[in-house]
Scaffold this active site. Sequence first.
Site, short mmCIF file in Angstrom:
data_model
loop_
_atom_site.label_atom_id
_atom_site.label_comp_id
_atom_site.label_asym_id
_atom_site.label_seq_id
_atom_site.Cartn_x
_atom_site.Cartn_y
_atom_site.Cartn_z
N HIS A 1 -13.10 5.46 17.26
CA HIS A 1 -14.04 4.73 16.44
C HIS A 1 -13.28 3.46 16.39
O HIS A 1 -12.96 2.91 15.18
CB HIS A 1 -14.07 5.30 15.30
CG HIS A 1 -15.59 4.68 14.69
ND1 HIS A 1 -16.49 5.25 13.84
CD2 HIS A 1 -15.82 3.32 14.61
CE1 HIS A 1 -17.39 4.38 13.24
NE2 HIS A 1 -17.02 3.05 13.92
N ARG B 1 -23.09 5.22 16.60
CA ARG B 1 -22.75 6.22 15.64
C ARG B 1 -22.95 7.73 16.20
O ARG B 1 -23.67 7.89 17.01
CB ARG B 1 -23.71 6.21 14.47
CG ARG B 1 -23.35 4.99 13.62
CD ARG B 1 -22.13 5.22 12.67
NE ARG B 1 -21.99 4.38 11.64
CZ ARG B 1 -20.94 3.00 11.79
NH1 ARG B 1 -20.53 2.98 13.00
NH2 ARG B 1 -21.42 2.31 10.99
N GLU C 1 -16.52 12.87 12.48
CA GLU C 1 -15.11 12.03 12.75
C GLU C 1 -14.22 12.36 11.44
O GLU C 1 -14.69 12.48 10.28
CB GLU C 1 -15.16 10.46 12.67
CG GLU C 1 -16.08 10.17 14.02
CD GLU C 1 -16.54 8.69 14.07
OE1 GLU C 1 -15.93 7.85 13.24
OE2 GLU C 1 -17.24 8.43 14.83
#
Length: 324
Positions: A287, A240, A269
Site C-alpha cells: 500500500h 482498495r 492489510e
Amino acid sequence: MSPVTPAAAGARVELLAVAKLSPLFAPQLESAFHVHQQLHESDAAAFKQAAPRIRAIAASGDSRVPASLIEQLPALEIISVMGVGYDGVDVAVAKSRGVVVTHTPDVLNDDVADLALALMLATARQIPAADRYVREERWLAGAMPLARKMSGARCGIVGMGRIGKAIAKRAAAFDMDIAYTARSAKADVPYRYLPTPAALAAESDFLVLITPGGAATRKMINAEVLAALGQKGILINVARGSVVDEEALIDALERGVIGGAGLDVFEDEPRVPARLRAMPHVVLTPHVGSGTQGTRQAMADLAADNLRLHFAGQPLKTPVPECR
Ligand code: 8YV
C-alpha cells in the site's frame, strides 16, 4: 508548509488521532493541538473522560471512523483524513451530526498513477523475478523465460476519476488501447466506455482498479469479472482491497483463470494471504501508491491546513464531495 495554529487563545483544541500518524503529519498536529494518540483503543477510561472535549479527528486513508466512534464524541466538528480515500469514515453519520470530513485529493494523483504503471510493467515483464534471477546466478545456466509485452496492449481502467485519468495519460504514452468503466460515461475523456467491469475485462489485457472503496464497490471484481479477463489478463489493484473478492482472485490465479496480478492493496492489510505471497506471477507492494516523500508531505500539509482553517473559521480547502 503553513503551520497549524491553535484555534483559540488558552487551552489547545483536543484532537483524537485514530491511527498511527505519519511522521510528516504528527509533529504539525502536536505543535498546535492536544493530541490523544489512539486513546479510544488504548485506554477506555481515559478516553471516556476526554471524549466530551474532543473536537477533531485526524485519520489516514485506511483508518476507520465508524458511527460508533463519532457518536461518542459530542463536541466533534471535523474529521481530517490524510488520504484521498475515506471509505472507512461514516460520512453520512458525520454529516447528520454537523461534522465536516476533509481529505487530500489531487496531490497524490501522479504517484498513484506512477505505481499503477510500475505494477503493470513489473507484472508483465516479471521484474521482481528477473531481479532474483540475476542475484541467484540462475542466468549462468541460461536465459530467463520470455515475458509479456505491455506497449500496444489493451488497458481497461475501472474508475475514471482524477487518478484514473492520470493512469490513462501514462498508458497512452505506451500506445495502449484505453477503455474504462465508471458509474456513467464521462464527457471529458476520449476513451471508450463500457458499462460493467465484466464487459471491460472481456476487452482488456490489463484491468486496472482505481475506484473508491466502500459499500458501492465491495467485491466488484469477482469470479465472473476475472473469468472475463481471461488467462492472459493481468489485474492491477491500486484502489482498495475491498474492491476485489480476494478469495476469488487467489483461486483465479492458482487455476490460471487469469495470467497475473500486481497488487498494492489487500482485504486485511497488512496481512497478505500466504497463497498470494507464494505465487510467482503476482507482484506485491505494501500500500505505497502515494508513498513518496514529497507527496506524503503535501498530503500531510493539506490535512493539517484543513484543520487549521476550520478552527480559524475559514473555508476549508478540500472537504469531501458529500460535505461541500
Ligand atoms: C494511504 C491512501 O493509505 O490516499 C489514500 O486513500 O490509501 C494512501 O495514500 C494513506 O492515506 C497515507 O496516509
